[in-house]
Design an enzyme around this catalytic site. Structure first.
Site, mmCIF file in Angstrom:
data_model
loop_
_atom_site.group_PDB
_atom_site.id
_atom_site.type_symbol
_atom_site.label_atom_id
_atom_site.label_comp_id
_atom_site.label_asym_id
_atom_site.label_seq_id
_atom_site.Cartn_x
_atom_site.Cartn_y
_atom_site.Cartn_z
ATOM 1 N N HIS A 60 -2.449 -1.098 -3.350
ATOM 2 C CA HIS A 60 -3.812 -0.271 -2.991
ATOM 3 C C HIS A 60 -3.473 1.016 -4.144
ATOM 4 O O HIS A 60 -2.712 1.918 -3.764
ATOM 5 C CB HIS A 60 -3.893 0.043 -1.611
ATOM 6 C CG HIS A 60 -4.107 -0.900 -0.769
ATOM 7 N ND1 HIS A 60 -4.041 -0.987 0.343
ATOM 8 C CD2 HIS A 60 -4.420 -2.268 -1.116
ATOM 9 C CE1 HIS A 60 -4.248 -2.095 0.973
ATOM 10 N NE2 HIS A 60 -4.722 -2.931 0.238
ATOM 11 N N SER A 107 0.740 -1.217 -0.101
ATOM 12 C CA SER A 107 0.095 0.110 0.109
ATOM 13 C C SER A 107 1.036 1.133 -0.134
ATOM 14 O O SER A 107 1.716 1.335 -0.903
ATOM 15 C CB SER A 107 -0.956 -0.078 1.335
ATOM 16 O OG SER A 107 -1.916 0.847 1.106
ATOM 17 N N ASP A 153 -4.120 -5.294 6.006
ATOM 18 C CA ASP A 153 -4.728 -5.853 4.781
ATOM 19 C C ASP A 153 -3.789 -7.037 4.426
ATOM 20 O O ASP A 153 -2.613 -6.658 4.424
ATOM 21 C CB ASP A 153 -5.064 -4.910 3.613
ATOM 22 C CG ASP A 153 -5.750 -5.766 2.489
ATOM 23 O OD1 ASP A 153 -6.276 -6.635 2.652
ATOM 24 O OD2 ASP A 153 -5.482 -5.513 1.295
#
Length: 346
Positions: free
Chosen positions: A187, A161, A283
Site C-alpha cells: 500500500h 501495508s 486487505d
C-alpha cells in the site's frame, strides 16, 4: 486528557510547527507535549517529554531528518511520522526513512493551510500505537544466494501495508535470487512505489521493477504492483507466470490491492506461495483463505515482528494462514517449506 498519545513535533519551520501543533491538539486522542526546530534540540525535548510518537521533518539544518532518524532508531526506537516535500526527491527520502524504521509519512505542502487535518491526525494516532522494530544495521544478504528454491511453475505473492518497506527489505535480503518470481502489493502512492522499486533494485541482487502488463516473469525477478487506475494480478500461462493489469471491479478500497493480487491466482493455487505482512486493516485475508483452501502455501508475519499486526491478524483469525513466522525468518522458512509442499501436492 487521560490516555492521549503524547506527540513531539520537529520541524525547522515555525509556521509548520504551529499548524501541526494546532491540528494535532484538535484531536482528543492526541496531545502535543513538545516541539523542536532541529534534530539537536529534538534530542533534549525527547529526553524531557518521553513522547509516544514524533513527527520529523526530513530537510532540517545541522542534522537532516534521515540522519537523526537513523541514530534515534538505534539508540531509542520510537514511532516516527516523517514529513517530506511533494517532490520526487522527497518521496525517495521518505521511502529511505521507512526502511530505517519510520512508521509512516505525510506530504509537506507549500502552504501549511493545505494540510489534511483528518489525515494528519489519523496517521499520527496510528503511528503512536505501532510497534517499532529496532534496526540492527544494514540489510543482511542471504549467504547461499544461488541455492535453487521451489519449482519453475511457482510464484510468490506478497501483501503488505504499514511497516511494509522495512519488512519487504528484510524478506528479500534472505531470499535467494534463484527463487520463483515475486509479486508484491504494498500500500503506497505511485510516486513512493517508484522510489521504493528504485531503492530495492539498488540494494538487492534480484531484478526488481514495477509490474508491467503482459510481462512474463522469471526466477529472481521481483515486481511491485502498480498504484494506478488498474489493479495488478498474476496468472499462469504456458510461458510462465504473467503480470495482468485489470479493472478494479470491486477492489477499489486499496490500490494496489492485496485482495485482488491474491484473487487473481486462486485457480493456480497449488503453485502459489502467499505471504501477508505487517499492515493496518484486513486487505488480502479473504482471498488468502481461498488460496489456502485450494492448495497454496500461506505464511503470515508474526505479531512480535509486525509494526502493525492488522492484516496478518485478520488472515490468521479466518484460518488463511498456515504458519506465522518472524519477518527475519520468513525467507528461510519459505525455502525450507517449498520442497515438502511440493511433495505433498504431488
Amino acid at each position: 486528557m487521560k490516555n492521549c498519545a503524547r506527540v513531539v513535533v520537529i520541524d525547522d519551520s515555525m509556521t509548520m510547527r504551529k499548524w501541526l501543533i494546532t491540528i494535532l491538539n484538535s484531536d482528543q486522542r492526541l496531545s502535543v507535549v513538545g516541539e523542536a526546530s532541529d534534530a539537536i534540540e529534538a534530542r533534549e525535548v525527547i529526553k524531557k517529554t518521553s513522547p509516544d510518537v514524533i513527527t520529523l521533518d526530513i530537510e532540517m539544518p545541522r542534522m537532516n531528518g534521515l540522519e537523526f532518524l537513523n541514530r534515534l532508531m538505534r539508540l531509542r526506537p520510537m514511532p516516527v511520522v516523517m514529513i517530506s516535500s511533494e517532490t520526487r526527491k522527497g518521496s525517495a527520502a521518505a521511502v529511505h526513512a521507512l526502511s530505517l524504521g519510520a512508521v509512516s509519512y505525510l506530504w509537506k505542502p507549500d502552504n501549511p493551510r493545505n494540510l489534511d487535518t483528518a489525515a494528519v491526525c489519523e496517521t499520527v494516532f496510528v503511528a503512536a500505537n505501532a510497534k517499532v522494530q529496532e534496526k540492527n544495521g544494514a540489510v543482511k544478504q542471504q549467504k547461499d544466494v544461488h541455492k535453487v528454491v521451489g519449482r519453475d511453475d511457482q510464484v510468490i505473492l506478497v501483501g503488505a501495508s504499514t511497516g511494509g518497506v522495512s519488512a519487504i527489505e528484510t524478506f528479500l535480503s534472505g531470499l535467494p535470487i534463484t527463487a520463483p518470481p515475486v509479486v508484491i502489493a504494498q500500500h503506497m502512492p505511485s510516486q513512493f512505489l517508484r522510489s521504493f522499486s528504485s531503492r530495492l533494485n539498488g540494494i538487492m541482487p534480484h531484478d526488481i521493477a514495477m509490474a508491467q502488463d503482459g510481462e512474463i516473469l522469471k526466477r529472481g525477478q521481483v515486481r511491485l504492483a502498480q498504484s494506478c487506475d488498474k489493479q495488478t494480478g498474476a496468472k499462469q500461462t504456458s510461458m510462465g507466470w504473467q503480470i495482468v493489469m485489470e479493472p478494479p471491479e470491486g477492489y477499489e478500497k486499496y490500490n494496489p490491492s492485496v485482495e485482488h493480487l491474491f484473487q487473481s491466482a486462486v485457480q493456480y493455487a497449488p503453485n502459489v506461495v502467499a505471504i501477508i505482512m505487517t499492515g493496518l486493516g484486513n486487505d488480502g485475508a479473504r482471498t488468502m483463505r481461498l488460496l489456502r483452501d485450494n492448495g497454496a502455501l500461506t505464511l503470515g508475519q508474526s505479531e512480535t515482528s509486525c509494526v502493525v499486526y492488522g492484516m496478518p491478524r485478520a488472515a490468521m483469525e479466518i484460518g488463511a494462514v498456515q504458519e506465522q513466522v518472524h519477518i527475519e525468518k520468513i525467507a528461510s522458512r519459505l525455502v525450507a517449506l517449498t520442497e515438502s509442499h511440493q511433495e505433498a501436492s504431488q
